[in-house]
Design a protein around this motif. Structure first.
Motif, PDB file in Angstrom:
ATOM      1  N   TYR A   1      -2.970  24.827  -9.793  1.00  0.00           N
ATOM      2  CA  TYR A   1      -3.951  25.770 -10.319  1.00  0.00           C
ATOM      3  C   TYR A   1      -5.212  25.704  -9.469  1.00  0.00           C
ATOM      4  O   TYR A   1      -5.808  24.643  -9.300  1.00  0.00           O
ATOM      5  CB  TYR A   1      -4.286  25.446 -11.784  1.00  0.00           C
ATOM      6  CG  TYR A   1      -3.073  25.455 -12.689  1.00  0.00           C
ATOM      7  CD1 TYR A   1      -2.607  26.628 -13.257  1.00  0.00           C
ATOM      8  CD2 TYR A   1      -2.375  24.265 -12.937  1.00  0.00           C
ATOM      9  CE1 TYR A   1      -1.482  26.625 -14.070  1.00  0.00           C
ATOM     10  CE2 TYR A   1      -1.253  24.269 -13.752  1.00  0.00           C
ATOM     11  CZ  TYR A   1      -0.813  25.449 -14.311  1.00  0.00           C
ATOM     12  OH  TYR A   1       0.295  25.456 -15.103  1.00  0.00           O
TER      13      TYR A   1
ATOM     14  N   LYS B   1      -3.445  24.389  -4.907  1.00  0.00           N
ATOM     15  CA  LYS B   1      -2.445  25.190  -4.209  1.00  0.00           C
ATOM     16  C   LYS B   1      -2.338  24.771  -2.749  1.00  0.00           C
ATOM     17  O   LYS B   1      -1.256  24.773  -2.166  1.00  0.00           O
ATOM     18  CB  LYS B   1      -2.805  26.673  -4.291  1.00  0.00           C
ATOM     19  CG  LYS B   1      -2.662  27.295  -5.660  1.00  0.00           C
ATOM     20  CD  LYS B   1      -1.205  27.516  -6.031  1.00  0.00           C
ATOM     21  CE  LYS B   1      -1.090  28.321  -7.313  1.00  0.00           C
ATOM     22  NZ  LYS B   1       0.323  28.520  -7.712  1.00  0.00           N
TER      23      LYS B   1
ATOM     24  N   CYS C   1      -9.659  31.903 -10.497  1.00  0.00           N
ATOM     25  CA  CYS C   1      -8.637  32.049  -9.467  1.00  0.00           C
ATOM     26  C   CYS C   1      -7.721  33.196  -9.851  1.00  0.00           C
ATOM     27  O   CYS C   1      -7.641  33.596 -11.016  1.00  0.00           O
ATOM     28  CB  CYS C   1      -7.843  30.750  -9.278  1.00  0.00           C
ATOM     29  SG  CYS C   1      -6.635  30.398 -10.576  1.00  0.00           S
TER      30      CYS C   1
ATOM     31  N   THR D   1      -3.731  34.233  -8.600  1.00  0.00           N
ATOM     32  CA  THR D   1      -2.571  33.934  -7.763  1.00  0.00           C
ATOM     33  C   THR D   1      -1.610  35.111  -7.770  1.00  0.00           C
ATOM     34  O   THR D   1      -1.302  35.672  -8.827  1.00  0.00           O
ATOM     35  CB  THR D   1      -1.834  32.684  -8.286  1.00  0.00           C
ATOM     36  OG1 THR D   1      -2.739  31.575  -8.274  1.00  0.00           O
ATOM     37  CG2 THR D   1      -0.624  32.362  -7.411  1.00  0.00           C
TER      38      THR D   1
ATOM     39  N   TRP E   1       0.787  38.955 -10.943  1.00  0.00           N
ATOM     40  CA  TRP E   1      -0.534  38.327 -10.855  1.00  0.00           C
ATOM     41  C   TRP E   1      -0.713  37.288 -11.958  1.00  0.00           C
ATOM     42  O   TRP E   1      -0.371  37.522 -13.119  1.00  0.00           O
ATOM     43  CB  TRP E   1      -1.631  39.378 -10.957  1.00  0.00           C
ATOM     44  CG  TRP E   1      -1.638  40.350  -9.821  1.00  0.00           C
ATOM     45  CD1 TRP E   1      -1.205  41.648  -9.831  1.00  0.00           C
ATOM     46  CD2 TRP E   1      -2.084  40.095  -8.486  1.00  0.00           C
ATOM     47  NE1 TRP E   1      -1.363  42.216  -8.592  1.00  0.00           N
ATOM     48  CE2 TRP E   1      -1.903  41.292  -7.738  1.00  0.00           C
ATOM     49  CE3 TRP E   1      -2.632  38.967  -7.846  1.00  0.00           C
ATOM     50  CZ2 TRP E   1      -2.251  41.383  -6.394  1.00  0.00           C
ATOM     51  CZ3 TRP E   1      -2.965  39.076  -6.506  1.00  0.00           C
ATOM     52  CH2 TRP E   1      -2.779  40.266  -5.788  1.00  0.00           C
TER      53      TRP E   1
END
Length: 313
Positions: A38, A43, A76, A78, A107
């Motif tokens: 996370y 990452k 964030c 991702t 997403w």
């Protein structure tokens, strides 16, 4: 040039070389539908973060790391983009050919805020996602099984989000612990599954039920222990979350729509050599208890093992 500059240049050159070597091949790994880390820091280390703090978003991996963080906020986003498709050979009732999902990106957002109560404790609230997956095929390849009732498109969508309140405290100069309740929210939908109605105990709750929502409560625990200035150990555990059944899809999931979220446990060790504080080596072992989460629909466990080399320049 002072005496320390050659060492810094060597470290920089080594970091650039290592980045070039590792960057030559894409990393391909997954933890099922669980997120692999996370936030950007985690990452960047292939998901590591139980034995070292990785920012406010790392509280999702180990709630005890809150004592090592300043008062801060973070967000964030991702993008999950696996290949989604399959091929059907000729000669059967299914439409032959290659099928590719119309979806390209999934997403996964996260964000949170950590606040230091004093030098020994902190509180935080944050949100993170487990991921999930969506697929959508414009032409239903199963139409040949029941041509009169089958509709387009064929697809499913599963999303899971977690909201956690966190409290972390430093019990000794070396030991910190953290805990907090976790609210889980998941959403599911499915279309184009009419050909399988004859195999379901509840054919009226198999497909086209719209978005069905489910909630549940769990608990997250963690600790981090600093052996010395170089070594640290971390451990975390998030409980199984008993979710409300997907009633609109009780004919698709086992046990009347049950889709619980399995427990997950992680152990890790991190090493920061005193002679090179910009380098961190960390190894982690994680188990996701799929086999114990929900009886019928979960039948296996995942045992990822990670070793990360993180040069900081």
């Amino acid at each position: 040039m002072n005496r320390t500059e050659p060492g810094r240049l060597a470290a920089l050159a080594g970091g650039v070389m290592l980045t070039a070597i590792l960057g030559a091949q894409p990393a391909k790994a997954t933890n099922g539908y669980f997120a692999n880390g996370y936030g950007g820091t985690s990452k960047g280390m292939a998901g590591a973060g139980v034995a070292i703090p990785t920012g406010v978003l790392g509280l999702a991996q180990n709630p005890a790391t809150g004592t090592a963080l300043p008062t801060q906020a973070g967000i964030c986003l991702t993008g999950f983009q696996p290949e989604r498709g399959f091929s059907i050979a000729p000669g059967g009732p299914l439409a032959e050919g290659r099928q590719t999902s119309d979806n390209s990106l999934f997403w996964i957002p996260c964000g949170g805020f950590n606040y230091n109560l004093d030098e020994q404790s902190s509180v935080a609230v944050f949100m993170f996602g487990n991921g999930g997956m969506n697929v959508e095929y414009g032409t239903n390849p199963f139409a040949g099984l029941a041509p009169k009732v089958t509709t387009d498109p064929l697809g499913i969508n599963l999303e899971q989000a977690f909201i956690s309140l966190n409290y972390a405290r430093r019990l000794t100069p070396r030991l910190s612990v953290g805990l907090g309740p976790v609210l889980a929210v998941q959403r599911f939908s499915a279309t184009g599954l009419e050909p399988f109605a004859g195999m379901s105990v509840q054919p009226g709750a198999l497909t086209h039920g719209g978005d069905d929502w489910s909630t549940g409560l769990g608990m997250s625990l963690g600790l981090i222990y600093r052996l010395d200035s170089q070594w640290s150990l971390g451990a975390s555990w998030r409980s199984r979350i008993d979710m409300r059944p997907f009633e609109d899809y009780a004919g698709l999931f086992a046990d009347g729509g049950d889709f619980d979220i399995p427990a997950v446990a992680t152990l890790g060790v991190a090493f920061r050599p005193s002679g090179n504080p910009g380098l961190t080596l960390t190894a982690e072992y994680q188990r996701i208890f799929y086999g114990r989460c929900c009886r019928s629909q979960c039948v296996s466990a995942v045992f990822p093992f990670r070793v990360e080399f993180m040069p900081r320049v």
